[in-house]
Write an enzyme that holds these catalytic residues in place. Sequence first.
Site, PDB file in Angstrom:
ATOM      1  N   GLY A 306       0.814  -1.210   0.000  1.00  0.00           N
ATOM      2  CA  GLY A 306       0.000   0.000   0.000  1.00  0.00           C
ATOM      3  C   GLY A 306       0.848   1.262   0.000  1.00  0.00           C
ATOM      4  O   GLY A 306       1.936   1.323  -0.601  1.00  0.00           O
ATOM      5  N   SER A 307       0.387   2.250   0.716  1.00  0.00           N
ATOM      6  CA  SER A 307       1.001   3.583   0.660  1.00  0.00           C
ATOM      7  C   SER A 307       2.442   3.632   1.130  1.00  0.00           C
ATOM      8  O   SER A 307       3.147   4.608   0.889  1.00  0.00           O
ATOM      9  CB  SER A 307       0.190   4.552   1.525  1.00  0.00           C
TER      10      SER A 307
END
Lengths: 587, 398
Positions: A306-307
């Site tokens: 993810g981020s």
Amino acid sequence: MATHSRRGRRVASRRSKPNLVLRRRVLTAALSLAFVSLSAGVFYRQIIETDFLQEQGALRYLRAAEIAARRGMITDRNGEPLAVSTPVETVSANPGKLLDDSAAVSALAGALDMDAERLRAKVIANKDRQFIYVKRRVTLSEAEAVKAVVAERKLEGIGFEKEYRRYYPGAEFFAHVIGFTDIEDRGQEGIELAYDDALKAEPGLHHVIRDGRGRVVQEVEQIRPPRPGTDLTLSLDRRLQFLAHRELAAAVKEHRAKAGTAVVLDVATGEVLAMVNQPSFNPNMDRSGGSEQRRNRALTDVMEPGSTMKPLVVAAALEKRLISPRTPIATAPGYYKVGRNTVRDVHNYGSLDVTGVITKSSNVGVVKIAQRMAYSDLWHIYDQVGFGHPTGVGFPGESGGLLRHYSNWRPFEHATMAFGYGLSVTALQLAQAYSVIAADGVKRPVTLVKRDAASLAALKGTSVLSPATARKVRAMMETVVSDKGTAAKAQITGYRAAGKTGTAKKAGKSGYRGRRYQSVFAGFVPAGQPRLVMVVMIDEPGGKSYYGGTVAAPVFQKVMQGALRLFNIPPDDPMPSMLLAHRESAQ
Amino acid sequence: MTAAVRSRNPGKRRRENRAALDYPLLVCALGLLAFGLVMVSSASMSIAERCCGDPFFYTMRHVMALTLALTAGFVAYKVPTAWWERYGSWIFLASIGILVLVLIPGIGREVNGAIRWIPLGPLNLQPSELVKLFAIIYVASYMVRHADKMTSQISGFIRPMVLIGIAAALILMQPDFGTTAVMIATVMALLYLGGASLMPFVFLLGVIATGLVALVVLSPYRWARVTAFLDPWQDPYASGYQLSQGLIAFGRGEWLGVGLGNGIQKQFFLPEAHTDFLAAVIGEELGLLGMMLLIGAFAFVTWRAISIGMRAEAVKRPFESYVAQGIGIWLGLQSVVNIGVNVGILPTKGLTLPFLSYGSNSLIVGCMAIAILLRIDALVRQLEREAGPKRGLRWARA
């Protein structure tokens, strides 16, 4: 006179006992014959039949028996024992000798903490045998108690055999990393399996004489001396491991999460200082729990990061001089079409600069940065920080993650790669990637074994990013931990912390639907000159809050706060404490 | 006349003055006793340590038994042979009474399925050991008392055999096959020497042989022992176990043995290593050399006893003659049977090795036998001196 007596005897012999002398001679001859044949018999056995008899003898008394040897001890980096083999005794008995001594059976049972009735029943059931185990692998103190009973009651037939039993002082705190051995003292999981060749003891072999009861009476010759296993010093720090375990367990419980994992790395050496997982198990107890409890998720389980990938995308673009921290990136209106798909932000952040993209974790912004680079540039940075390859710690069952080659990418994949979907990594790989940023762009191999002086001297890193790029990215990541960022809860008083949150939707059977998340925080302290990298991942938090900044970041904060104190790392940001003092005085 | 004797044979005179005792026999017997102590210690040490926590457990007991045995021997030496001749029958009857006592439950003590002992405080009385000596004395005295009947009538053979038969039956009931066999064989050899007519002798021998065979066939454990002796390797872990272990001990010994104390077979492989199978331990630790010396020593004792008997006969002492020869036959027979059992040329029986094996009764009776021999020898020497040399004696002295 002499003549007369001889004549007289001859006459007497003729009349009544004509062959008395003959009889004596017959008897003497018979006795002589007996002695001679006896000598012949002895000669035959001792000289002529000797080979056969000696061979028969060897068949009976000579046995190749193993000499128990101690398996290598596993310690933490400070020599604290994590897995030790303790000598134990196995107590055996000759049931026949105990049969009539009921009081002795009771005394034995008492010394071994057993049920006297059951032992008595066992003795009676095996009364025709010569040998039974009373209790296997008892402690030395129990064996001493048995020896006292034997001496006091003059018991016969009680035997002792030396064995080793593996004991894990680290219990559930180290269970996943250390693993465990089976009953034969062979490594089954974890370090016990990975380093089995070094740890395992090679039992010695000796020819022993065994008596009729099968017990060793005497050693004849040692064929091979026992070779105790080599001790192994792990890079883990027991205190930090305890702390990490405690905080992770608390967070998993608090957020009703399914599982969790946390890894702490030493930036300078690549050593793993802590590696904990939830749920855990106690290797000293029943190990019947399944792999849900037993896997070392930090190494075996992959996640979509993810981020947490965004700083790496920015780093790659900075390295290519395609952007600078101040380069403006338009993220309005909060979504961005890539082909037929749309990339969305949580909010419409409007116009941000590159730092702002990191601070706010804008998907749109990072996709736009990534699109300035070729596919290969993005793939290269991911590849070079170690994604898609096992880390080389040699842990059994370690996953290498998944990073598809850029030649197969489509435009939307290029976009999702930028905010951490479409590839999968392990927690340790993520920590390793972050340690590259923390170490001024140098990638060093990670290890679970403590590096000694020689190994430290030989330690060579590969330069992935320039130090300037790494410093710039770190500065951006510091803003994440600021009040404006997504991980304000990772702030540590007196220190500058840097990191990045990640909240990845978990892909299920039907794609990215359902509210199942993995909350991640990856960061390092102190931000100016990072010493420690930590990755925290909480799997499927069940509560309302599921963001990396609210679920994973507090674990980072608590563990790093303790770690900085444990390792005597000086504060690099005295200002917040003054601010804090100011705030307190204002209240 | 004395002066004439001296002038005729000065060499003999010197020897007689020097040796009031039969020193070679005494030295040989004492040597066997000392050797026995050493070997019993060696054979029993590991067993003693395991069972009693003291490696010298059996050694100490053996030393005590030796003390007792030497005392008994000294006392027996002090007893004139005439006393044995007069009371021999009564002593034998008394010992038969004790044999009956052994079989009464509550008095006799059972060890390994055999009732052979009467506990007397620290000592266990084993009458079957003593009976062997007393039977010889009884039969010797009988043969002297009924010298006329011995050669002419069958009853001369049968009458002593009745009492002997009772004693034998009692010993068989213990059961002690080996002692019975040795006792009967000794007594029969003695009767044969005494000139008993051959017919009943052969007949009785046949009856006894038939009886023994029947007993062996009817009593399975003896049958097992007999077959084990024929081929111990057939079933080396059950009926042939003890013998095969004994044979292995001999095989390991070779010429010079593995060295005193280094034997392996005594370490829990060989049951009765310090009693009935002591010879196997000697064979393993001291080799063929040790065994030959041992057999030679027993042969010497036997020969010496028989020659003392012959000298006693020459000076018209038939009782002493019979006793001496009986003791010689008995000791020779028992040592041959024991060692023969050990090397597997005779069936396995529970017989001790005289003078060596652990066991106070065996030692005591052995010492008494030697003491009686020495006493007879001393008496004969005295009579020889008084009577002067006789030409007919030379061959007996050779």
